[in-house]
Each structure stands twice: as C-alpha cells, then as structure tokens.
Design a protein around this motif. Structure first.
Motif, PDB file in Angstrom:
ATOM      1  N   ARG A   1     -12.126  -9.424   8.923  1.00 40.46           N
ATOM      2  CA  ARG A   1     -12.991  -9.574   7.753  1.00 40.46           C
ATOM      3  C   ARG A   1     -13.599  -8.244   7.326  1.00 40.46           C
TER       4      ARG A   1
ATOM      5  N   LYS B   1     -11.198  -6.560   5.111  1.00 31.35           N
ATOM      6  CA  LYS B   1     -10.883  -7.178   3.833  1.00 31.35           C
ATOM      7  C   LYS B   1     -11.611  -6.500   2.682  1.00 31.35           C
ATOM      8  N   ASP B   2     -12.859  -6.085   2.918  1.00 26.04           N
ATOM      9  CA  ASP B   2     -13.605  -5.395   1.858  1.00 26.04           C
ATOM     10  C   ASP B   2     -12.925  -4.081   1.509  1.00 26.04           C
TER      11      ASP B   2
ATOM     12  N   VAL C   1      -9.697  -3.376   1.921  1.00 25.97           N
ATOM     13  CA  VAL C   1      -8.447  -3.692   1.223  1.00 25.97           C
ATOM     14  C   VAL C   1      -8.736  -4.054  -0.232  1.00 25.97           C
ATOM     15  N   ALA C   2      -9.786  -4.843  -0.444  1.00 25.02           N
ATOM     16  CA  ALA C   2     -10.141  -5.246  -1.805  1.00 25.02           C
ATOM     17  C   ALA C   2     -10.544  -4.034  -2.641  1.00 25.02           C
ATOM     18  N   SER C   3     -11.284  -3.119  -2.039  1.00 25.36           N
ATOM     19  CA  SER C   3     -11.719  -1.932  -2.784  1.00 25.36           C
ATOM     20  C   SER C   3     -10.527  -1.057  -3.168  1.00 25.36           C
ATOM     21  N   ARG C   4      -9.527  -0.996  -2.305  1.00 28.13           N
ATOM     22  CA  ARG C   4      -8.321  -0.205  -2.622  1.00 28.13           C
ATOM     23  C   ARG C   4      -7.508  -0.895  -3.717  1.00 28.13           C
ATOM     24  N   THR C   5      -7.383  -2.201  -3.612  1.00 31.26           N
ATOM     25  CA  THR C   5      -6.632  -2.962  -4.609  1.00 31.26           C
ATOM     26  C   THR C   5      -7.240  -2.798  -6.003  1.00 31.26           C
ATOM     27  N   ALA C   6      -8.558  -2.641  -6.064  1.00 29.48           N
ATOM     28  CA  ALA C   6      -9.249  -2.548  -7.352  1.00 29.48           C
ATOM     29  C   ALA C   6      -9.146  -1.155  -7.989  1.00 29.48           C
TER      30      ALA C   6
ATOM     31  N   ASP D   1     -14.356   0.965   3.057  1.00 33.63           N
ATOM     32  CA  ASP D   1     -14.657   0.334   1.766  1.00 33.63           C
ATOM     33  C   ASP D   1     -15.037   1.433   0.776  1.00 33.63           C
TER      34      ASP D   1
END
Length: 526
Positions: free
Chosen positions: A194, A197-198, A200-205, A252
């Motif tokens: 978990r 995940k933050d 990964v999400a920050s990179r995806t954005a 992140d």
C-alpha cells in the motif's frame, strides 16, 4: 528393540526442535515485516542487514559480485542472508532442546544485530527503525520457548508424560504458530504494498511537458543494420541497473522535495516535483557508463533524458563555480536511501548538459532508474554523477567530505575513459569462412569518438567504418568487414577520442576510476 525406539524418539524430538527453530525464525521475520510496514519498510531486518553487508563489503568483492551475478547480485545477497538465518534457526532449535532459555535468548541476539544494522544505516530517520528487529526478535524468542516447552513437558506427579498426547499438543502449537506467522507476514506485505501504491499513482499521473530545448533528431545512419548489434537507444527495460538499494525506493512524487544548500549557497532552495516540471526543460541523448563496467562489459547504455539544467538551479541559488571564486568545489547528492555521490561543481557548471532528469525515453523515470528525479552528468562515471532517487544537494569541498564510494577506495573525480567493445561476433563464436562483419560500439562521453580500429591476431590495425555521430555525449557504433579464414583468431578493438587520446592497451581494474584495456574476442572460423 528398545534402543531402536529410543533412537527414533530422539531423532523425532531433534527434528521437532529444528522445526521449532524455523517456526520461531519465521514468526520473527513476519512480525518484523508487519512492524516495518507501520514504521518504514526499509527498516525491516533483511533489508537493514543486507544494506549493512553491502556497506561493509570490500570494493573488490562488490566488483566480483557485479561481474558474477549482474543485476541479480542483490537477490543473491538476500538469499544468502535467508540461508544463514535458516541454518541458525535450526541450530537454535536444537540448542533449545537442551537449554531452553539459552536457545530462546539466541533469537534475541539476532534482533540486536538487526537493530544495530537498522539504526546505523545512512537513511535511518529515527530510533523507531529499531522496532521491527526488536519486536520481531521478542516474538520469535517467545515462540521458540513455547514450542520447546510443548515438545518437552515436565513430568506430572512423578509420572512420565503421555508421549502421544504431547506430540499432538506440539503439532497443534506448531501449526498455530505457522498459520499465525503466515497471516502476520501477509498483512505486513499488504501494508507495504500500500505504501508503494501512492508512489505508483503519482508516477502514473505525470505528464511530461514538451521540452523548451528538444533533443536533435538522431541521424538515420547512427544505427548500423548489422545482426547482433544493440539498438542506438537502449530501451528502459534493458538499461543496466547498478546500485546498492536492496529494495528499490518507491517515492511519492507529490510528497517529494529537493533541498539545495551548503557552502556558497546564497539562496537555499526547496523544490517540489511539480515546480521542476513547470520549469524550462531540456531533452538530450546521453550515454551513461558504470565504473564497475569491465572492458567489453554490459554496464553502458544510451537514453533520451528530459529534465532541468542543474547549472541553472545552482546559479539561482547563488552558487559560483570555484574557477570563478566559488566556495564549494564538490556537489554532494543524497538519495532517499542514504546514498551519497560527490560531483565536481566545475563539471556541472562548465556548459555540459548536466541535469536533474525527470523522464527517460519519453516516459517518467522508471522506479529502477530513480523516479521521481535523478542526476545525469555527461562524461562522468555514475558513481560520481548519477544519483538516483535524489532528495538533497549540498555544496561543499572535496577536503571537507568524502561520499560513500570515496570512503571505500574509489576516486574522487572520475571522467569516463575512452572505451570500445566488440558486440559481434560473440566470444567463442564459430562463423563460417568468408566475409564476417565485426561490429560494436565505442564511447568517450563529452569528448566524442573520432576513430575506431580493429586488429585480427597480430596483424595491422585497420580503420573501421563509423556510424554517424549523434552528439559527443553519446556512444558511436562501428563496423568492419573481415575476410575470415579457417582457424582460431583473436579480434581486438581500440578507439581514439576527439581529443586525440588513443584507448590504452594497459589493463586496469575497475577500482578506483574505471577499467581500461583493449577488448578482445576469440573466435573459431570453420
């Protein structure tokens, strides 16, 4: 018959004691992983002890590990640590069978080792890093004590215990310990995932903007169409990775900050990832080389990087190069995992395309290669220039501070040596007689390649055909058609850079400032 039964019972008890030791170790690691998920994943005992082992390993041994295992060197280290723990867990279980308290205390010793390793790591943030190893050791010690107790119950009213019933009690206790440990370990891994995940999400954005200064188009004839040749631009998945991080940091980007401070800094800066993205960006093709690369080795790659000029940030902070009266001659970059790299300030501010890279080959940096931000400085080996997961830049002097690798015997300053490599034919290849294409790459970042020559056996040096040069900061491909005759042959290559320096024949190891010598390949022509 009685002797056979006694021996069988003794073997069964010994095996059960060994299992008890393993279950205690499993419980300790599972509990430590759960606590580390709450504290900081990098504080886990395997990661902490592994990092300490890397720090204490002499440079020649590190070099051997990289040569022998490549990018799997960290996995091999982790497997080695787990193997040692398994052996000691078995030994402690057997010891506890005779000396229950001493065996249980032995588990605590391992907790102390993990604690010392965790709090002494360069990236240790507080005393809480000690908690995973300490709590894990306490739980492991208690599990071993209880399991051995179930295995060797005391006589009741002077009567020997019921062996069958006690065996069942032990199996129930052991099964409960195994199930509980597995559950705790699974929960710990889930919480750790978990955390990532933050990131990964920050990179995806991340949407990389169009650079203000785009890279020049790569000439079509920079890539030779020779079978066996690597592509001019190295795909991200194939780009080499050499670092000391046992666990790749997942940072992140929304919480990331970069601090620039130190000697000669008149206006300290603290920058967010978005603030860097909003700045004027440059895009450049730059070849990176690891100092651990042996002659002819694979630890060199070329990529298209996008980022912010580092010199612009330093000038904004009021930094002057020492050649213009600046107080600092060394830039110390710090990674989130505690790694420190030292770079000459003059090299960063002399006009070359040194940057804080945000993207690689058209996408945000992969985690393996430093997301969210890393340093890229053309012409210098990575250990003095290419800090990944960077979070701090301190201006200082070479006299005042020795970074990580310098403390371990590597050079303070390390410009990349002129090198060349034969990519085809491969060593011990068996090509047929006739025309055989010899081809490869050469590099001398920030100087450029002017000439490549090939020699067959002890014959004359023959000038190879050079592919088009893209920039002086990228490698250059070359080729030479050879009329091969039957028998064993030794192929050698050497390059000359644009400063007129011919690649030396003298062999040197990678320590302290990079390998040197001619790359040779032996083939047998059929």
């Amino acid at each position: 018959m009685q002797d056979v039964t006694t021996k069988r019972t003794a073997l069964t008890r010994a095996a059960s004691a060994g299992v008890s030791g393993l279950l205690a170790g499993f419980a300790a690691l599972a509990a430590a992983e759960l606590v580390a998920a709450a504290v900081r994943p990098e504080a886990g005992p395997i990661t902490a002890v592994g990092g300490a082992a890397i720090d204490l390993t002499p440079a020649p041994v590190k070099d051997w590990a990289i040569r022998s295992f490549g990018t799997n060197d960290k996995l091999v280290l982790q497997l080695g640590i787990v193997s040692v723990l398994v052996l000691f867990a078995l030994a402690l279980g057997l010891l506890a069978l005779r000396h229950r308290r001493i065996g249980a205390a032995g588990v605590l010793v391992f907790g102390v080792v993990g604690t010392v390793a965790a709090v002494s790591r360069p990236d240790s943030q507080s005393w809480t890093d000690a908690l995973p190893s300490l709590i894990g050791a306490l739980i492991g010690s208690a599990v071993l004590y209880l399991l051995i107790g179930a295995l060797t119950p005391a006589p009741v009213d002077g009567r020997e215990p019921d062996t069958g019933r006690d065996r069942r009690a032990f199996l129930i206790a052991a099964s409960a310990a195994a199930v509980a440990s597995a559950g705790v370990g699974t929960l710990g891994r889930s919480l750790t995932a978990r955390h990532g995940k933050d990131a990964v999400a920050s990179r995806t954005a991340v949407l990389l903007p169009r650079p203000a200064s785009a890279a020049a188009a790569i000439p079509p004839d920079a890539q030779l169409r020779v079978p066996g040749m690597k592509p001019f631009t190295t795909p991200n998945k194939d780009f080499y990775r050499v670092d000391t991080a046992l666990v790749v940091p997942k940072v992140d980007a929304t919480a990331w900050r970069l601090r620039i401070h130190g000697k000669g800094v008149q206006r300290p800066l603290t920058l967010t990832f978005q603030e860097l993205l909003n700045r004027e960006l440059i895009e450049r093709d730059i070849t990176l080389t690891c100092v651990s690369n042996e002659v002819g080795g694979p630890y060199v790659g070329n990529a298209r990087w996008i980022g912010v000029r580092l010199a612009d940030l330093l000038r904004e902070a009021g930094v002057k190069p020492p050649s213009r009266g600046g107080r600092a001659d060394q830039l110390v970059a710090r990674s989130v995992d505690g790694m420190t790299l030292g770079t000459p300030v003059d090299a960063v501010m002399d006009g070359r395309d040194a940057m804080l890279a945000l993207g690689m080959n058209g996408e945000p940096l992969p985690f393996d290669h430093g997301f969210p931000v890393r340093m890229v400085v053309p012409g210098l080996y990575g250990f003095v220039s290419a800090c990944k997961w960077i979070e701090d830049i301190e201006l200082t002097t070479f006299d005042d501070y020795d970074p990580y690798w310098v403390k371990r015997g590597w050079a303070r300053e390390a410009p990349i040596k002129t090198q060349s490599r034969i990519d085809t034919p491969k060593p011990f290849a068996r090509p047929g007689a006739g025309t055989v294409m010899i081809a490869g790459v050469a590099w001398a970042q920030h100087r450029g390649i002017d000439r490549v020559e090939v020699r067959v056996d002890d014959g004359p040096w023959r000038r190879a055909d050079l592919a088009a040069q893209h920039t002086v900061d990228t490698w250059r491909q070359w080729s030479l058609p050879w009329k091969a005759t039957s028998g064993n042959h030794t192929l050698s290559v050497r390059a000359t850079d644009r400063a007129g320096e011919i690649q030396t024949e003298k062999r040197a190891k990678t320590v302290p400032d990079g390998a040197s010598g001619w790359h040779t390949v032996v083939v047998e022509v059929e």
